[in-house]
Design an enzyme around this catalytic site. Structure first.
Site, PDB file in Angstrom:
ATOM      1  CB  SER A   1      -7.949   3.838   2.928  1.00 30.19           C
ATOM      2  OG  SER A   1      -7.224   3.207   3.939  1.00 30.19           O
TER       3      SER A   1
ATOM      4  CB  SER B   1      -8.405   1.026   5.826  1.00 26.44           C
ATOM      5  OG  SER B   1      -9.072   2.256   6.032  1.00 26.44           O
TER       6      SER B   1
ATOM      7  CE  LYS C   1      -3.897   1.937   2.649  1.00 26.60           C
ATOM      8  NZ  LYS C   1      -4.775   1.738   3.815  1.00 26.60           N
TER       9      LYS C   1
END
Lengths: 494, 93, 470
Positions: free
Chosen positions: A146, A170, A71
């Site tokens: 996210s 997330s 990420k």
């Protein structure tokens, strides 16, 4: 193919690290329309070659040569780390996050950096400054957030597994939207050093994979107390001072792996408040079916009630925004990051750089957070919210005296369309109701696929355990996964 | 409840420049958000003692200078890169 | 109406740790700009603070030496504000649960109470050049203790003496090096005035970052006068931060927006709250050195030194420790004090090195003193001995031999010296014979010079008188 299977193929020389990496790079190229990657690593093949040398010398570890995604809020010294924000456009950190360093030391192959909501604030990945990632199950729908890029990439077979971060859901929510397994570990299990902070008391880095087993492998590779992060702790009991290979074994070999035999000893609680009116009927049904599966397997399944969850969403937003407002203050255009041209003064430099660098959602959270901390409001909002988090922690502790794990949906609904993203921020925030509780209490919690909507969209079953019971919930998820066929997006050929 | 003045003050505290339109827009958003947040003000939540870990100081960091090893073993990295410089427009104190 | 001044101080002292408060960068002064920095103290994305144990121990030591109670449960908080020397735009400090509470020091037989001592991090330095401001972050993250007094001080002299005493205590404890010229110790003052005898404090102004004793006195004196003039003319003091300008000798308002100073303190989630164990407290207390104030009482009461002599010895921790060791080893306190405040201090001043221990074995020092006390060597001889032992690092036996210090029983040498002095200075001899008594000590001095400590002054004096009578 699971990570363990890839490991076997690599070690038996049936496939080379470079071949494996190239196959993923091709898929990434083929499915570039998914917009999952913000940056594809142009040094992949070199890394694969290095891994191959290690395999050849017989010194491979669990992740040697395994292609993974990161990420984009995880610092990598050899790739940009933008947090999907204009504020960090082109920013290359001078150091690796601890989790990245651990994988690098095993000679894992980093395929690239994955898209996310800006600074991890959001549940759709649409607040990314750079691109909108698409759900592999339906390109007109969001992948969740996210860690949407991470979830979409794993789901579409663009990497064998990925690291994401979970502050209020997330990892779990996008995992459920994209039909894969994703987990937030016990708070403190994994170092946050190098994970760009959103909410320090809630952030945890965690794995996303095609199965609980893969997640266990990745978690074992990155877990462990770190001298750079004083909130990380040595896990107690099961994992104390184990090597990462040992930890992975522990994850899978605790008594819960002997599932059919030990099932009657397992108590599962299904949260009443998270299966109410606000949850879509198909989602509710899929989760109840999963609960039924456990009951048929021999477990004791009952309904439980956690009334104070009613206040979990506001508490989460107050605490996370307050911490974020301070954590994001360092982005001022002075030492790094976006900086306006020709500032007239220091104030001008800071105020305009921040105005240009941050997106709207980030600004909202910063203002909300500052508000909650202002004198005069601090007691009513921030202190009250922390009191709720405490009470919630205490309530969960009480429940875990009886229950081994707590079940609920990972989200009240399946992936929604891009044009159906709620405009009203409050409404959007309320959709986090399923996931924020575990985050506030620092508990391990995962999502695994348990059904499909009539539109063909994945539904996620969320399982939460007591602190340090990460292995238990991974094994419980694994038991379910062995009998439940994971849905595959149409684009996923292999 | 009007957050107008508050928004402006918050923007100053947070050092983010907003245009007038943006301030208005943010005011609207905050009104909606605060309706949700306000529910916690009246919530009846018990106050519980938070007990820190009884570890004492032993887990704190040793006061020893770290030998700075660059994480980059690559050749492209210069051995002794000059220290960074940080400048801003002149501050008047 | 007569007014009196009310002063409260906040003293910031940089701790003598090897590394910074929250990272392993060197805690050093004077290095090239931005060479002692890392992701943590630069506030890079993803970096996290890691608390330095020694910093906590030194802060606790400071609290113990200044009479505070040590909080067993303590926490760090974020103080949020934007300034270019603050890399994270928040300072890690302590508001809600500081390490130390209460305590205080006595000055001018009045007790000045402390409110608290807490541990926080320092900011970087700003260097102003043509059109730009440059930041040097070497100092960012250096551990600081902030010592906050109650508003118990009443004059600039009070303030100076208080700061001197605190500084000395911290230097003694190895807590802070006290080098104000390097910024190791800085003072903020809160000043207000009120009608004499009133119980209600007036509005206060603040003067920040005073870094010398001279400025403490001048700035405070000026500000007090300014305020007294203002209120006696019916004006009102504004709560504000003022700056002292050395050139004009005046204070100026910094006109900062009061509203903007909402620091929004909240507990720092990156630093777990600390529960300090009893055995840790015990260990730190056992390792403390005796504070100057306590030594002073002991020297002046039990050991009978004069306050002046006691202060002279206490001016350096090394000399105080040396004195204590000498007395423990059996030296006469008054004699030890004389030599230390005299010859030893002189030698230390000359060497210029404030960090080296006194390079003289205590046994030798004590022996030298004993020899002088027994008149086996003269006072002059003692001085020579101490100087030689210090510089040449040899023992008393060797020194006495090398410089022939032992008082000789041999009057022949004395007689010879006396004859030679008388012979070379008939004018002085004549003066003496004419009734001038004073010239006797001059002649005596000449003889002593010649004899270089080999004879006692009394003996020389007797021989001299005898010779002059002839």
């Amino acid at each position: 193919m699971s990570i363990i299977e890839q490991r076997q193929l690599l070690d038996r020389r049936e496939i080379s690290a470079i071949e494996l990496t190239r196959s993923y790079l091709e898929r990434i190229e083929e499915h570039s329309g998914l917009e999952a990657f913000l940056h594809v690593n142009n040094a992949c093949e070199a890394a694969a070659a290095k891994a191959q040398a290690r395999i050849d010398s017989g010194e491979s570890l669990a992740f040697t040569g395994i292609p993974v995604g990161l990420k984009d809020n995880l610092c990598t010294f050899d790739m940009p780390t933008t947090c999907a924000s204009k504020m960090l456009k082109g920013y290359i950190p001078p150091y690796d996050a601890t989790v990245v360093a651990k994988l690098r030391s095993q000679d894992a192959v980093f395929l690239g950096k994955l898209n996310m909501d800006e600074f991890a604030m959001g549940a759709t990945t649409t607040t990314s400054y750079y691109k909108k990632t698409r759900n592999p199950f339906d390109p007109n729908r969001v992948p969740g957030g996210s860690s949407g890029g991470s979830a979409a990439a794993v789901s579409a077979g663009l990497c064998s597994a990925a690291l994401g971060s979970d502050t209020g859901g997330s990892i779990r929510q996008p995992a459920s939207f994209c039909g894969i397994t994703g987990m937030r570990p016990t708070y403190g299990m994994v170092s946050r050093y190098g994970c760009v902070a959103f909410a320090s008391s809630l952030d945890q880095v965690g794995p996303l994979g095609l199965s609980a087993k893969d997640c266990a492998q990745l978690l074992a590779a990155v877990a462990g107390a770190d001298g750079h992060d004083q909130t990380s702790q040595h896990s107690t009991g099961l994992f104390a001072e184990r090597s990462s290979a040992g930890m992975a074994d522990d994850f899978m070999n605790s008594r819960y792996e002997q599932f059919p035999e030990k099932a009657p000893e397992i108590h599962l609680g299904v949260v009443k408040e998270l299966l109410g009116e606000s949850v879509e009927p198909e989602t509710r049904q899929a989760v109840l079916n999963a609960a039924e599966w456990y009951r048929n397997a021999g477990c004791q399944v009952s309904e439980i009630s956690i009334p104070i969850l009613e206040h979990a969403v506001p508490a989460y937003y107050l605490i996370s925004s307050a911490e974020a407002s301070a954590n994001l203050s360092r982005f001022d255009g002075v030492r790094y990051g976006h900086r306006i041209n020709k500032p007239s003064s220091y104030e001008d430099l800071v105020e305009k750089s921040r105005a240009e660098g941050f997106g709207w959602e980030v600004k909202r959270r910063i203002l909300l957070g500052s508000y909650a901390l202002c004198s005069g409001y601090y007691d009513d909002y921030y202190i009250k919210a922390t009191r709720l988090a405490n009470a919630l922690r205490s309530e969960y502790s009480r429940l875990f005296e009886t229950y081994d794990a707590i079940l609920s949906p990972a989200s009240p609904m399946a992936a929604f369309a891009f044009d159906a993203v709620p405009e009203d921020p409050a409404q959007l925030y309320l959709a986090d109701i399923c996931t924020v509780g575990a985050a506030l209490a620092g508990l391990p919690s995962l999502s695994t696929p348990c059904g499909l909507t009539s539109d063909g969209l994945p539904i996620g079953l969320m399982m939460t355990g007591s602190r340090w019971s990460d292995s238990k919930i991974l094994c419980l998820a694994d038991a379910f996964e062995r009998s439940f066929k994971r849905p595959a997006p149409k684009i996923n050929a292999s | 409840m009007s957050y107008g003045n508050d928004i402006k003050k918050l923007a100053e505290l947070s050092k983010i420049h907003f245009t007038l339109e943006e301030l208005k827009e943010m005011e609207k958003d905050m009104a909606s958000i605060m309706t949700l947040m306000d529910s916690i003000k009246t919530a009846d939540i018990p106050q519980l003692q938070e007990i820190p870990l009884p570890d004492g100081m032993k887990n704190l960091r040793e006061d020893a200078a770290e030998v700075k090893s660059s994480p980059k073993a690559s050749d492209s990295q210069e051995e002794d890169s000059p220290p960074q410089t940080f400048t801003i427009p002149r501050i008047v104190e | 109406m007569k007014y009196e001044a009310v002063i409260g101080l906040e003293i910031h002292a940089e701790l003598e740790t090897a590394t910074k408060a929250f990272c392993s960068c060197l805690n050093a002064f004077g290095d090239e700009r931005n060479t002692n920095v890392c992701p943590v103290c630069l506030g890079l994305p993803g970096a996290l603070p890691v608390l330095n144990r020694k910093a906590v121990e030194l802060a606790i030591s400071a609290g113990m030496m200044l009479g505070c109670s040590i909080s067993r449960s303590t926490r760090w908080d974020r103080k949020n504000y934007f300034y270019p020397d603050l890399t994270k735009a928040y300072q890690i400090s302590q508001l809600y649960a500081p390490l130390c509470l209460g305590g205080g020091l006595e000055i001018n037989s009045r007790f000045i109470r402390l409110n608290r001592i807490h541990l926080e991090e320092d900011a970087g330095k700003l260097i102003h050049e043509k059109g730009v401001t440059i930041m040097d972050y070497n100092r960012a993250g250096v551990p600081l203790i902030e010592i906050v007094t109650e508003p118990d001080l009443r004059s600039p002299d009070d303030a100076v003496e208080f700061v001197e005493k605190v500084r000395q205590t911290l230097v003694y404890g190895g807590i802070c090096d006290g080098k104000m010229e390097q910024g190791s110790l800085r003072v903020d003052a809160n000043i207000s005035v009120m009608p004499e005898g009133s119980k209600i404090y007036g509005t206060r102004s603040e003067i920040k970052n005073i870094n010398s004793f001279r400025f403490i006195k001048k700035a405070l004196a000026h500000e007090i006068e300014r305020q007294m003039d203002l209120v006696s003319e019916g004006g009102r003091v504004v709560q504000e931060t003022r700056r002292y300008d050395e050139n004009s000798g005046e204070t100026f308002s910094m006109r900062t927006k009061e509203d903007a100073h909402d620091y929004r303190y909240f507990p720092d989630p990156d630093i777990p709250s600390l529960l300090i164990l009893e055995e840790e407290i015990g260990r730190i207390r056992a390792g403390l050195t005796e504070a100057p104030a306590s030594r002073f009482s002991r020297y002046t009461s039990a050991l009978g030194l004069s306050p002046r002599d006691a202060s002279a010895i206490l001016s350096r921790r090394r000399t105080a420790d040396f004195f204590d060791a000498a007395v423990s080893a059996g030296a006469n306190p008054k004699n030890a004090a004389n030599s230390i405040k005299g010859e030893i201090q002189r030698l230390l001043n000359e060497s210029g090195d404030e960090t080296q221990p006194i390079s003289m074995p205590i046994q030798d020092f004590v022996k030298a003193l004993a020899l002088a006390q027994e008149n086996k060597i003269t006072q002059e001889g003692l001085k020579i001995a101490l100087s030689a032992m210090y510089s040449e690092k040899i023992g008393i036996g060797e020194v006495a031999k090398k410089y022939s210090l032992y008082v000789s029983e041999d009057n022949a040498a004395i007689k010879e010296a006396v004859e030679s002095v008388i012979a070379s200075d008939p004018a002085s001899v004549a003066k003496y014979k004419n009734g001038n008594e004073k010239v006797l000590s001059f002649l005596l001095g000449q003889c002593m010079k010649k004899l270089r400590g080999k004879a006692l002054p009394q003996t020389i004096g007797e021989e001299l008188k005898k010779a002059l009578e002839r």
